[in-house]
Design a protein around this motif. Structure first.
Motif, mmCIF file in Angstrom:
data_model
loop_
_atom_site.group_PDB
_atom_site.id
_atom_site.type_symbol
_atom_site.label_atom_id
_atom_site.label_comp_id
_atom_site.label_asym_id
_atom_site.label_seq_id
_atom_site.Cartn_x
_atom_site.Cartn_y
_atom_site.Cartn_z
ATOM 1 N N ALA A 99 12.742 -86.255 -44.184
ATOM 2 C CA ALA A 99 13.113 -85.316 -43.122
ATOM 3 C C ALA A 99 12.058 -85.224 -42.029
ATOM 4 N N GLY A 100 10.797 -85.267 -42.422
ATOM 5 C CA GLY A 100 9.743 -85.063 -41.432
ATOM 6 C C GLY A 100 9.681 -83.605 -41.009
ATOM 7 N N ARG A 101 8.844 -83.329 -40.026
ATOM 8 C CA ARG A 101 8.695 -81.956 -39.548
ATOM 9 C C ARG A 101 9.918 -81.540 -38.737
ATOM 10 N N PHE A 102 10.298 -80.271 -38.869
ATOM 11 C CA PHE A 102 11.467 -79.783 -38.124
ATOM 12 C C PHE A 102 11.167 -79.785 -36.632
ATOM 13 N N ASP A 103 12.042 -80.434 -35.878
ATOM 14 C CA ASP A 103 11.868 -80.582 -34.434
ATOM 15 C C ASP A 103 12.472 -79.365 -33.730
#
Length: 459
Positions: free
Chosen positions: A164-168
């Protein structure tokens, strides 16, 4: 849509006000579709899908018991949250499970609700509105949703191949506000007029923020909408086809309800029944496309032929009048379904052929976002054409349906669909070679297999 006039009567609000229950849902979809890919990667597609169906089902109950327009609008927004997450995540799960060689078969299953829903919805809606109550337009979702939640919880396997990675946050705000504003403007423009300040403002704001979103998303490492996927030639060309097809198809589906009821004077139920043959055509021809045509000819020629057939059938609708046999109309809709199967199945199978497995969720988000925008623009175009010419005119001092307005709108939708055939020429079948796999022949019957073995017999 079929229930809107009755809802307005029961809640004692005008037509322009009651349209807000449709606008609220579309705006909510525009806001929450972009976040679906990130949530699927973060929480797992299974649980996001189940959660979204649960939200949609609960919101349907609340919509059905609403006693005011304000309540109904709020609960439609909540329904849009579930709807916005549901479809992209569900599609991503299918294409996670099925390898490229099997995706044509998966698309043949996926197209059934895609084709059946727009055809069956007006029939059920007409029955509920005419014979029961408009509230069942929402209540009908409850048993289906409850079964889906239970079934999914027990049998669905979780799929989570991406990180997912960091929430943009900035990307989410830009995507949500821009797409939500565009959905609002496109939906309100035909009825309020394109010069209405609220329509002009939301369209401009939506367009400006959309450009800002593109610039920003291309510069971050973990974007909410992975626009770099458009560099994939097959994915980009496939999205061009599905967008143009959505412009024409959803425009025609919207227009047919008005044409049948306001133009030809049919009831809501009869209107729906005359749309339904399209779904039958899709389901019949889907078997031919998946088993014979796609493995032999590939997506390019099938999409081109399907778009051309669909465009011709849409154009033929402009010849329909009060004296035309409804069986002729049903035959046109049946053949239209044949053409649609030649578009939706190949485009869904081919679009994701070259997308890496960890990117499937984000690609599904882009696919559904673009299709939603295409359908909204298509409805806005045909509604604007009809309104500009005038759906009614004065004949001998009496107000009569102005069929020319509908006929020109059908021709416009046909032209948009024909552009899909042109876009299909950009597809290279070699890029989709992994999906062009013939089904193996069935094995010998069990009896022959047993007979071939040296099996002792006891008695």
């Amino acid at each position: 849509n079929v229930a809107i006039p009755r809802i307005g009567q029961d809640l004692h609000v005008g037509q322009n006000a009651v349209d807000s229950i449709v606008i609220a849902y579309l705006v909510s979809l525009g806001v929450f579709i972009p976040v679906s890919g990130w949530l699927g990667d973060r929480l797992g597609n299974k649980w996001v899908l189940i959660f979204s169906i649960a939200i949609f089902t609960m919101a349907s109950v609340l919509c059905g018991v609403s006693n005011s327009l304000g309540e109904l609008v709020i609960f439609r927004v909540l329904q849009g949250v579930g709807g916005g997450l549901m479809t992209p995540v569900g599609m991503a799960m299918l294409f996670h499970v099925f390898p490229p060689a099997e995706r044509v078969r998966a698309s043949a299953v996926l197209i059934i609700p895609t084709a059946l829903a727009p055809a069956l919805g007006p029939v059920l809606g007409g029955i509920f509105v005419d014979d029961v109550t408009w509230r069942w337009v929402f209540f009908v979702n409850v048993p289906i949703g409850a079964i889906a939640v239970i079934f999914g919880g027990v049998f669905l396997a979780d799929t989570r191949h991406g990180t997912a990675g960091r929430f943009d946050v900035v990307g989410f705000i830009l995507a949500g506000v821009s797409l939500g504003s565009l959905m609002y403007g496109l939906s309100e423009g035909p009825s309020k007029g394109w010069s209405e300040p609220s329509v002009v403002t939301t369209c401009i704001v939506g367009a400006v923020l959309l450009v800002a979103m593109v610039v920003f998303e291309l510069r971050v490492d973990d974007p909410m909408l992975d626009l770099r996927l458009y560099t994939n030639r097959l994915f980009c060309a496939s999205l061009s086809v599905i967008t143009l097809m959505s412009l024409g198809f959803f425009g025609v589906i919207y227009l047919l309800a008005l044409f049948y009821q306001d133009g030809l004077g049919l009831s809501a139920i009869n209107s729906g029944l005359n749309v339904f043959p399209e779904a039958i055509g899709v389901m019949i021809s889907s078997q031919l496309v998946t088993r014979q045509l796609y493995p032999r000819y590939g997506p390019r020629r099938i999409m081109c032929a399907g778009s051309t057939i669909a465009a011709v059938m849409m154009a033929l609708l402009c010849l329909v009048g009060p004296s035309t046999s409804l069986w002729v109309v049903r035959a046109i809709m049946l053949v239209l379904g044949f053409g649609l199967a030649g578009i939706f199945i190949p485009v869904q199978a081919a679009a994701f052929a070259k997308i890496p497995l960890p990117k499937i969720g984000r690609a599904s988000t882009l696919f559904n976002t673009q299709q939603r925008i295409g359908s909204a623009i298509g409805v806005a175009i045909v509604a604007t054409v009809t309104a500009a010419i005038g759906p009614t005119h004065i004949v001998h001092g009496q107000v009569e349906p102005h069929l020319i307005a509908y006929r020109i709108a059908f021709l416009v939708a046909a032209g948009l669909t024909l552009l899909g055939a042109v876009a299909a020429l950009l597809i290279n079948d070699a890029d989709a070679a992994e999906t062009m796999v013939r089904r193996p022949k069935k094995s010998a019957p069990a009896a022959e297999s047993i007979a071939a073995q040296d099996v002792p017999v006891t008695g």
